[in-house]
Design an enzyme around this catalytic site. Sequence first.
Site, PDB file in Angstrom:
ATOM      1  N   LYS A  70      -6.411  17.872  19.270  1.00  0.00           N
ATOM      2  CA  LYS A  70      -7.128  17.445  18.061  1.00  0.00           C
ATOM      3  C   LYS A  70      -7.761  16.098  18.343  1.00  0.00           C
ATOM      4  O   LYS A  70      -7.087  15.206  18.863  1.00  0.00           O
ATOM      5  CB  LYS A  70      -6.170  17.326  16.882  1.00  0.00           C
ATOM      6  CG  LYS A  70      -6.844  16.723  15.653  1.00  0.00           C
ATOM      7  CD  LYS A  70      -6.024  16.894  14.396  1.00  0.00           C
ATOM      8  CE  LYS A  70      -5.003  15.803  14.239  1.00  0.00           C
ATOM      9  NZ  LYS A  70      -4.382  15.840  12.895  1.00  0.00           N
ATOM     10  N   GLN A 142      -3.813  11.115   2.249  1.00  0.00           N
ATOM     11  CA  GLN A 142      -2.412  11.465   2.491  1.00  0.00           C
ATOM     12  C   GLN A 142      -1.580  11.381   1.219  1.00  0.00           C
ATOM     13  O   GLN A 142      -0.663  12.165   1.023  1.00  0.00           O
ATOM     14  CB  GLN A 142      -1.815  10.569   3.584  1.00  0.00           C
ATOM     15  CG  GLN A 142      -1.946  11.166   4.954  1.00  0.00           C
ATOM     16  CD  GLN A 142      -1.642  12.660   4.960  1.00  0.00           C
ATOM     17  OE1 GLN A 142      -0.622  13.109   4.479  1.00  0.00           O
ATOM     18  NE2 GLN A 142      -2.561  13.442   5.485  1.00  0.00           N
ATOM     19  N   ASP A 232       1.408   5.590  12.493  1.00  0.00           N
ATOM     20  CA  ASP A 232       1.252   6.557  13.570  1.00  0.00           C
ATOM     21  C   ASP A 232       0.621   5.912  14.806  1.00  0.00           C
ATOM     22  O   ASP A 232       0.075   6.584  15.657  1.00  0.00           O
ATOM     23  CB  ASP A 232       0.437   7.772  13.100  1.00  0.00           C
ATOM     24  CG  ASP A 232      -0.905   7.369  12.498  1.00  0.00           C
ATOM     25  OD1 ASP A 232      -1.203   6.159  12.449  1.00  0.00           O
ATOM     26  OD2 ASP A 232      -1.663   8.259  12.086  1.00  0.00           O
ATOM     27  N   LYS A 236       0.839  -0.309  13.439  1.00  0.00           N
ATOM     28  CA  LYS A 236       1.110  -0.066  12.019  1.00  0.00           C
ATOM     29  C   LYS A 236       2.605  -0.114  11.704  1.00  0.00           C
ATOM     30  O   LYS A 236       3.437   0.110  12.583  1.00  0.00           O
ATOM     31  CB  LYS A 236       0.572   1.306  11.602  1.00  0.00           C
ATOM     32  CG  LYS A 236      -0.947   1.435  11.695  1.00  0.00           C
ATOM     33  CD  LYS A 236      -1.384   2.798  11.189  1.00  0.00           C
ATOM     34  CE  LYS A 236      -2.819   3.097  11.570  1.00  0.00           C
ATOM     35  NZ  LYS A 236      -3.147   4.516  11.342  1.00  0.00           N
TER      36      LYS A 236
HETATM   37  N1  LIG Z   1       2.044  10.823  10.420  1.00  0.00           N
HETATM   38  C1  LIG Z   1       0.965  11.573  10.475  1.00  0.00           C
HETATM   39  O1  LIG Z   1       0.982  12.692  11.010  1.00  0.00           O
HETATM   40  C2  LIG Z   1      -0.302  11.101   9.837  1.00  0.00           C
HETATM   41  C3  LIG Z   1      -1.331  12.028   9.553  1.00  0.00           C
HETATM   42  C4  LIG Z   1      -2.480  11.589   8.896  1.00  0.00           C
HETATM   43  C5  LIG Z   1      -2.624  10.247   8.560  1.00  0.00           C
HETATM   44  N2  LIG Z   1      -1.618   9.377   8.899  1.00  0.00           N
HETATM   45  C6  LIG Z   1      -1.750   7.946   8.577  1.00  0.00           C
HETATM   46  O2  LIG Z   1      -1.549   7.785   7.183  1.00  0.00           O
HETATM   47  C7  LIG Z   1      -2.207   6.585   6.754  1.00  0.00           C
HETATM   48  C8  LIG Z   1      -3.012   6.864   5.489  1.00  0.00           C
HETATM   49  O3  LIG Z   1      -4.063   7.782   5.780  1.00  0.00           O
HETATM   50  P1  LIG Z   1      -5.073   8.268   4.622  1.00  0.00           P
HETATM   51  O4  LIG Z   1      -5.948   9.269   5.266  1.00  0.00           O
HETATM   52  O5  LIG Z   1      -4.355   8.637   3.380  1.00  0.00           O
HETATM   53  O6  LIG Z   1      -5.889   6.903   4.346  1.00  0.00           O
HETATM   54  P2  LIG Z   1      -6.792   6.539   3.098  1.00  0.00           P
HETATM   55  O7  LIG Z   1      -7.752   5.492   3.559  1.00  0.00           O
HETATM   56  O8  LIG Z   1      -7.336   7.781   2.463  1.00  0.00           O
HETATM   57  O9  LIG Z   1      -5.751   5.855   2.019  1.00  0.00           O
HETATM   58  C9  LIG Z   1      -5.046   4.685   2.345  1.00  0.00           C
HETATM   59  C10 LIG Z   1      -4.289   4.101   1.154  1.00  0.00           C
HETATM   60  O10 LIG Z   1      -3.547   2.962   1.642  1.00  0.00           O
HETATM   61  C11 LIG Z   1      -3.913   1.773   0.916  1.00  0.00           C
HETATM   62  N3  LIG Z   1      -3.924   0.643   1.844  1.00  0.00           N
HETATM   63  C12 LIG Z   1      -4.901   0.294   2.724  1.00  0.00           C
HETATM   64  N4  LIG Z   1      -4.521  -0.802   3.429  1.00  0.00           N
HETATM   65  C13 LIG Z   1      -3.286  -1.133   2.985  1.00  0.00           C
HETATM   66  C14 LIG Z   1      -2.358  -2.160   3.323  1.00  0.00           C
HETATM   67  N5  LIG Z   1      -2.633  -3.051   4.284  1.00  0.00           N
HETATM   68  N6  LIG Z   1      -1.180  -2.211   2.667  1.00  0.00           N
HETATM   69  C15 LIG Z   1      -0.879  -1.306   1.705  1.00  0.00           C
HETATM   70  N7  LIG Z   1      -1.724  -0.311   1.343  1.00  0.00           N
HETATM   71  C16 LIG Z   1      -2.904  -0.229   1.971  1.00  0.00           C
HETATM   72  C17 LIG Z   1      -5.291   2.070   0.328  1.00  0.00           C
HETATM   73  O11 LIG Z   1      -5.488   1.303  -0.841  1.00  0.00           O
HETATM   74  C18 LIG Z   1      -5.164   3.573   0.029  1.00  0.00           C
HETATM   75  O12 LIG Z   1      -4.516   3.738  -1.210  1.00  0.00           O
HETATM   76  C19 LIG Z   1      -3.024   6.121   7.952  1.00  0.00           C
HETATM   77  O13 LIG Z   1      -2.314   5.107   8.639  1.00  0.00           O
HETATM   78  C20 LIG Z   1      -3.117   7.366   8.817  1.00  0.00           C
HETATM   79  O14 LIG Z   1      -3.329   7.076  10.173  1.00  0.00           O
HETATM   80  C21 LIG Z   1      -0.469   9.776   9.507  1.00  0.00           C
END
Ligand SMILES: NC(=O)c1ccc[n+]([C@@H]2O[C@H](COP(=O)([O-])OP(=O)(O)OC[C@H]3O[C@@H](n4cnc5c(N)ncnc54)[C@H](O)[C@@H]3O)[C@@H](O)[C@H]2O)c1
Length: 331
Positions: A70, A142, A232, A236
Site C-alpha cells: 500500500k 479515523q 504510526d 508521533k
Molecule cells: N494505526 C493505523 O493503522 C493508522 C491508520 C490510519 C491512520 N493512522 C494515523 O491516525 C492519525 C489520524 O489520521 P486521520 O486520517 O484521522 O487524520 P485527520 O487529519 O483526518 O484527523 C486528525 C484529528 O486530529 C486532530 N489533531 C491534529 N493535530 C493534533 C495534535 N497535535 N494534537 C491533538 N490533536 C490533533 C485534528 O484536529 C483532527 O481532529 C494519523 O496520525 C494517521 O497517520 C493510523
Amino acid sequence: MYRMRVLNAAQVGSLVSMADAVDCVERAYRLYSDGQASLWPTIYHDFEAGRRDMDIKSGHMEGAGLFGLKVVSWVADNPLLRGLPALAGLVLVMSSERGVPLGIVDGMALTNLRTGAAGALGARTLARRDSRRALIAGAGAQGRAQLEGLVEVLPELKEVAVTSPDERMNGLYVEEMRSRFPRLLLSVAPWGALAEAVSEADVVVTCTPAREPFIDADWVRPGTHVNAIGADSKDKGELDEALAARASLFVDSRAQTLDHGEVRRAFERGLIGPDAVTEIGAVLLGRAAGRRSDDDVTLFDSTGMALQDIVTADLALRRAEERGVGVVVDM
Ligand SMILES: NC(=O)c1ccc[n+]([C@@H]2O[C@H](COP(=O)([O-])OP(=O)(O)OC[C@H]3O[C@@H](n4cnc5c(N)ncnc54)[C@H](O)[C@@H]3O)[C@@H](O)[C@H]2O)c1
C-alpha cells in the site's frame, strides 16, 4: 496474458462492510502471529514535516497466497485548501503462487475500513463487555472509522464523546455521526477538559497525528480499555509513557510497535521490556491471555500492517468479480 481489476472508493464501500473488515483483519492478525504472514520494512518519508508525508507498507501472507503493498500520502491542507481528502493512495494485491497482480484498490477507503476494524478487534478482544461510554480523541477520518468499528462490537455502547483541538472539526463530527448513529448520545468533550472526559470513559480511542502525548496516565481509571491508533511513525505519540508501564499491553505487531508505535518511547526509556507486549493475534489464537480482570487497564497499540489492507482488498476484489463491479484491464 492476465486480467487485473481496479476498484474506486465507492465500490470498496459497497462491497465490504465494517463487519466484513473485522473478519478480514482478524484473519490477518491470526496469520501474522501464527508465523503464516510476514511484513517487510515500512518506508516512510516526510515531504514537509508534520504537513505532507507518504509511506509504503508491504507484506506477504503465505497462509492466503497473497502479497502486496500500500502506498499512501497524507497532505494536511488538502481538505481545507483543495477539497481533497488528507489521505490518498492505492493498494496493490498480487498472487504469490502465480506472481501476477490481481487488482488495485483505492487506499483511502480501505485504510479507513481496516483501521476501524483494527480498533474494533482491540475493543472486542480487550474492553469490558459492558462498556457504555467511549471517548474518541481525533475528529477526522479515523475518528469516524473508529466509531464505526466500536459500534460493530460493543453491544452496550450508548454515549460517545469526541474531542480534538479543532472545535470546527468536532462540531462537524458530531453532526455527521448523529445522523449515522441516531441511537447513540453524541457530544463534544472540550479539549481543555480532557482529564475529566478520559476518566469518565470505558473505552478511549486516540486517533490524532499528535507528536507530544496529551493523555496523562493518572486520568485513566481502572477497567478502561485504550485503543492507540494515531501513532504510526517514530515522531508521533499520544499517550503518557507511564500508561504503558501501568497497562496490560497488546499490539498488532511486536516488532513494528516497539520500533515506531505508541509503546516505543516506554520501551526505549526502559520502562517496559519487549516481553511486556502481547500480539493481539496470539490472544485471538487462544495462545495468550487478554484482560485479566474488570479493573485491568488494557492498551491496544496499532501501527497498521499491510496485511490488513491486502486481505481486505482481496475480499473486495473477489466480491467485485462475482458481481461484475469495477474496471477490468487486460494486461
Ligand atoms: N494505526 C493505523 O493503522 C493508522 C491508520 C490510519 C491512520 N493512522 C494515523 O491516525 C492519525 C489520524 O489520521 P486521520 O486520517 O484521522 O487524520 P485527520 O487529519 O483526518 O484527523 C486528525 C484529528 O486530529 C486532530 N489533531 C491534529 N493535530 C493534533 C495534535 N497535535 N494534537 C491533538 N490533536 C490533533 C485534528 O484536529 C483532527 O481532529 C494519523 O496520525 C494517521 O497517520 C493510523
